[in-house]
Design a protein around this motif. Structure first.
Motif, PDB file in Angstrom:
ATOM      1  N   GLU A 180      59.445   5.502  72.644  1.00  0.00           N
ATOM      2  CA  GLU A 180      60.025   6.446  73.271  1.00  0.00           C
ATOM      3  C   GLU A 180      59.758   6.359  74.702  1.00  0.00           C
ATOM      4  N   ALA A 181      58.400   6.322  75.005  1.00  0.00           N
ATOM      5  CA  ALA A 181      58.146   6.032  76.384  1.00  0.00           C
ATOM      6  C   ALA A 181      59.038   4.913  77.052  1.00  0.00           C
ATOM      7  N   GLU A 182      58.909   3.849  76.277  1.00  0.00           N
ATOM      8  CA  GLU A 182      59.396   2.397  76.915  1.00  0.00           C
ATOM      9  C   GLU A 182      61.067   2.879  77.244  1.00  0.00           C
ATOM     10  N   LEU A 183      61.622   3.617  76.055  1.00  0.00           N
ATOM     11  CA  LEU A 183      63.030   3.776  76.353  1.00  0.00           C
ATOM     12  C   LEU A 183      63.279   4.517  77.658  1.00  0.00           C
ATOM     13  N   ARG A 184      62.483   5.717  77.689  1.00  0.00           N
ATOM     14  CA  ARG A 184      62.595   6.549  78.730  1.00  0.00           C
ATOM     15  C   ARG A 184      62.578   5.749  80.167  1.00  0.00           C
ATOM     16  N   ALA A 185      61.487   4.923  80.024  1.00  0.00           N
ATOM     17  CA  ALA A 185      61.352   4.124  81.487  1.00  0.00           C
ATOM     18  C   ALA A 185      62.298   3.095  81.656  1.00  0.00           C
ATOM     19  N   ALA A 186      63.021   2.529  80.380  1.00  0.00           N
ATOM     20  CA  ALA A 186      64.280   1.690  80.713  1.00  0.00           C
ATOM     21  C   ALA A 186      65.556   2.454  81.265  1.00  0.00           C
ATOM     22  N   GLU A 187      65.457   3.739  80.804  1.00  0.00           N
ATOM     23  CA  GLU A 187      66.942   4.416  81.220  1.00  0.00           C
ATOM     24  C   GLU A 187      66.555   5.155  82.671  1.00  0.00           C
ATOM     25  N   GLU A 188      65.400   5.226  82.820  1.00  0.00           N
ATOM     26  CA  GLU A 188      65.330   5.834  84.185  1.00  0.00           C
ATOM     27  C   GLU A 188      65.088   4.436  85.242  1.00  0.00           C
ATOM     28  N   ARG A 189      65.231   3.543  84.667  1.00  0.00           N
ATOM     29  CA  ARG A 189      64.969   2.242  85.796  1.00  0.00           C
ATOM     30  C   ARG A 189      66.133   2.161  86.461  1.00  0.00           C
ATOM     31  N   GLY A 190      67.329   3.091  86.243  1.00  0.00           N
ATOM     32  CA  GLY A 190      68.389   2.996  87.153  1.00  0.00           C
ATOM     33  C   GLY A 190      69.509   2.246  86.788  1.00  0.00           C
ATOM     34  N   GLU A 191      69.500   1.864  85.553  1.00  0.00           N
ATOM     35  CA  GLU A 191      70.562   1.199  85.314  1.00  0.00           C
ATOM     36  C   GLU A 191      71.922   2.080  85.094  1.00  0.00           C
ATOM     37  N   VAL A 192      73.075   1.711  84.991  1.00  0.00           N
ATOM     38  CA  VAL A 192      74.426   2.543  85.052  1.00  0.00           C
ATOM     39  C   VAL A 192      73.983   3.469  83.893  1.00  0.00           C
ATOM     40  N   ALA A 193      73.959   4.660  84.278  1.00  0.00           N
ATOM     41  CA  ALA A 193      74.073   5.745  83.162  1.00  0.00           C
ATOM     42  C   ALA A 193      75.513   6.369  82.936  1.00  0.00           C
ATOM     43  N   SER A 194      76.236   6.031  81.934  1.00  0.00           N
ATOM     44  CA  SER A 194      77.417   6.493  81.417  1.00  0.00           C
ATOM     45  C   SER A 194      77.415   6.655  80.011  1.00  0.00           C
ATOM     46  N   PRO A 195      76.962   8.021  79.599  1.00  0.00           N
ATOM     47  CA  PRO A 195      76.724   8.045  78.167  1.00  0.00           C
ATOM     48  C   PRO A 195      78.126   8.225  77.556  1.00  0.00           C
ATOM     49  N   ILE A 196      78.305   7.514  76.213  1.00  0.00           N
ATOM     50  CA  ILE A 196      79.578   7.710  75.767  1.00  0.00           C
ATOM     51  C   ILE A 196      79.860   9.203  75.233  1.00  0.00           C
ATOM     52  N   PRO A 197      80.978   9.529  75.230  1.00  0.00           N
ATOM     53  CA  PRO A 197      80.999  11.283  74.853  1.00  0.00           C
ATOM     54  C   PRO A 197      80.742  11.405  73.415  1.00  0.00           C
ATOM     55  N   GLY A 198      80.062  12.324  73.022  1.00  0.00           N
ATOM     56  CA  GLY A 198      79.726  12.635  71.603  1.00  0.00           C
ATOM     57  C   GLY A 198      78.397  12.164  71.377  1.00  0.00           C
ATOM     58  N   THR A 199      77.590  11.539  72.373  1.00  0.00           N
ATOM     59  CA  THR A 199      76.344  10.841  72.251  1.00  0.00           C
ATOM     60  C   THR A 199      75.201  11.778  73.095  1.00  0.00           C
ATOM     61  N   SER A 200      74.169  11.639  72.909  1.00  0.00           N
ATOM     62  CA  SER A 200      73.384  12.410  73.918  1.00  0.00           C
ATOM     63  C   SER A 200      71.889  11.986  73.445  1.00  0.00           C
ATOM     64  N   PRO A 201      71.082  11.814  74.394  1.00  0.00           N
ATOM     65  CA  PRO A 201      69.721  11.316  74.177  1.00  0.00           C
ATOM     66  C   PRO A 201      69.019  12.562  73.184  1.00  0.00           C
ATOM     67  N   GLY A 202      68.108  11.972  72.659  1.00  0.00           N
ATOM     68  CA  GLY A 202      67.394  12.814  71.623  1.00  0.00           C
ATOM     69  C   GLY A 202      68.084  12.506  70.312  1.00  0.00           C
ATOM     70  N   GLN A 203      69.264  12.186  70.111  1.00  0.00           N
ATOM     71  CA  GLN A 203      69.682  11.927  68.766  1.00  0.00           C
ATOM     72  C   GLN A 203      68.842  11.136  67.652  1.00  0.00           C
ATOM     73  N   GLY A 204      68.832  11.668  66.760  1.00  0.00           N
ATOM     74  CA  GLY A 204      67.867  10.966  65.761  1.00  0.00           C
ATOM     75  C   GLY A 204      68.358  11.348  64.406  1.00  0.00           C
ATOM     76  N   SER A 205      67.959  10.645  63.250  1.00  0.00           N
ATOM     77  CA  SER A 205      68.250  11.096  62.065  1.00  0.00           C
ATOM     78  C   SER A 205      67.130  11.557  61.250  1.00  0.00           C
TER      79      SER A 205
END
Lengths: 205, 319
Positions: A180-205
């Motif tokens: 989760e830390a690595e994922l956060r870092a990857a997402e914060e690294r400033g790559e284009v953030a354009s979530p697909i509608p209906g999905t959100s961070p924190g989703q899990g099963s």
């Protein structure tokens, strides 16, 4: 030694045509821009696609782990205070069956996620998730060994295997934290953030 | 520059791209940078339920049985009697069953499924059901006294077995001959040593719904019974208990029933049973000096860690 003169050779005259020269330079620039832009689009699309595929595989893994988890929770909530011997043996057989199921699920998703090509930013997250699955797989293997030791009436060995399973399980929890830390870092690294509608961070099963 | 000059430049660029990203990877077996394609999940693992545990065939009611009469002094001083019938087939099957030297599994003998109906029936006759909760302790003590008054005999003594010889599966250990008896064997033989008494008592109390454990000392075995704050006002001793998984198990002796003559002029004897928690008056030194190992009757492998933590998914569309 004197060189003989070259008779009749004339240097062709170049008639400078500014318009044509500009056109040629323009074509080359446009071609290069097209190449650069196309390449950028291509790479960007590829990485988005890679993350999507990685995400789908993690989601599938989490869904299956959710099934395993449901079985574990149901098993662990069984009242065990007044079981007969036959019921104790059946309880342990179910424990072994859940362990086998858990091993199969973790090995299966390990194989799939390991084959994913992900953008460089996600390599750490991928590695951490694979490590988590590996630890979980080891924990289930120890569960299975504990159940086998019970069948062999070697309770001391069963306890030893459970202790090692608990250790592997704690490693799994650590690895999920790393993921989760690595994922956060990857997402914060400033790559284009354009979530697909209906999905959100924190989703899990 | 004409358009005919531009076309080869563009065609060249396209060819370079195709060679770089399609032809070369295809030849070298590299993955294309277009990303790994999703693996089609065709055969995800499924849960396979375990085979059911085989249930033992019950012994026929009309088969030959061993009939044993027991006579014991209850807590109120009255003498009680009862008769126990045990199928011969069960007894012989158990005699032919190899024993395990690891005392950690001896709780299984106390809980043997085949012995259970016999123990449930016997326990009900020793302590008939009552609606009065005040009688709980008395009922419990009656059962304890019943077991304590079964004669003690060591495992290496042939007289401890109805055959008059050591059973085929006695174990010759460094500590001596060992043979933990099933409750039914103890009842048929009518005698046994400390672990036999603890196993029988554990089986009987378990049949009544009490939570018990075996207490193992270096040279002795007794029973622990789970009670909450057992501290009778009339006891001249501090009840001994041992903590296991946050529960208190009080010491219960299964043997060592002290017998003494009523008077010098008679052979009549009077027994002195040991109440729950009394280790002070036990004649076995290890009981007074050692902390016993606690062995639950039921052992189940249960891991401490078993919670699968859901992981967050990557945000789709990023890359």
């Amino acid at each position: 030694m004197a060189l003989p003169a070259l008779p009749g050779i004339k240097i062709p005259k170049i008639a400078p045509d500014r318009k044509k020269a500009f056109l040629a330079v323009g074509v080359v620039i446009v071609a290069m821009l097209l190449l650069v832009f196309g390449w950028t689009l291509f790479v960007s699309y590829s990485e988005e696609r890679q993350v999507e595929v990685f995400r789908d595989h993690i989601a599938a893994s989490e869904a299956d782990l959710g099934q395993v988890s449901a079985r574990i929770i149901a098993h662990m909530s069984t009242t065990i205070d007044d079981l007969s011997l036959a019921e104790c043996d059946a309880y342990v057989r179910e424990f072994a069956a859940i362990a086998s199921y858990g091993r199969a699920v973790t090995a299966y998703h390990q194989q799939i996620i390991a084959a994913d090509t992900v953008p460089e930013a996600y390599v750490g997250a991928q590695a951490a998730y694979l490590r988590a699955l590996d630890n979980l797989n080891r924990a289930f293997a120890f569960w299975l060994s504990a159940a086998t030791a019970y069948e062999m009436r070697d309770y001391a060995a069963a306890e030893q295997n459970l202790a090692r399973a608990d250790e592997a399980w704690r490693d799994y929890i650590t690895a999920i934290g790393d993921y989760e830390a690595e994922l956060r870092a990857a997402e914060e690294r400033g790559e284009v953030a354009s979530p697909i509608p209906g999905t959100s961070p924190g989703q899990g099963s | 520059m004409e358009w005919k000059d531009v076309v080869p430049v563009l065609a060249g660029a396209i060819i370079i791209l195709v060679v770089a990203f399609v032809v070369k990877p295809a030849f070298l077996g590299e993955q294309t940078p277009s990303g790994s394609e999703p693996v089609v999940v065709r055969n995800p693992p499924v849960y396979v339920p375990p085979d059911p545990v085989a249930t033992p065939t019950p012994y026929p009611d009309d088969g030959p049985v061993y009939t044993r009469s027991f006579r014991w002094t209850a807590i109120d001083g009255g003498v009680q009697t009862t008769v126990v019938r045990i199928p011969e087939a069960l007894f012989h099957e158990q005699r032919e069953t190899p024993r395990l030297s690891d005392y950690h599994i001896w709780g299984r003998y106390a809980l043997a499924d085949a012995d259970r109906p016999i123990l449930e029936d016997l326990a009900r006759r020793i302590v008939p059901p009552t609606a009065n909760p005040e009688e709980g302790y008395l009922r419990l003590m009656n059962l304890v006294f019943f077991v304590q008054q079964i004669p003690y005999d060591t495992d290496d003594n042939a007289a401890s077995y109805i055959e008059g010889a050591l059973p085929p599966h006695v174990m010759y250990l460094k500590s001596g001959v060992e043979y933990p008896k099933y409750p039914a064997e103890m009842l048929v033989d009518g005698r046994g040593d400390c672990e036999d008494a603890a196993i029988l008592m554990g089986g009987l109390l378990d049949a009544l719904g009490y939570d018990t454990v075996l207490l193992r000392y270096s040279d002795h075995m007794a029973l622990g019974i789970r009670m909450n704050e057992f501290n009778p006002y009339y006891a001249a001793y501090s009840p001994s208990y041992f903590e296991y998984k946050g529960k208190h198990y009080y010491y219960v002796e299964g043997t060592d029933f002290e017998v003494e003559n009523v008077s010098e002029n008679t052979t009549a004897v009077i027994g002195r049973p040991y109440p729950i928690g009394n280790t002070r008056d036990i004649s076995i030194p290890s009981v007074r000096t050692e902390t016993p190992e606690i062995i639950p009757l039921r052992y189940l492998p249960i891991p401490k860690e078993h919670y699968i933590r859901p992981a967050r998914l990557p945000v789709a569309g990023e890359g």
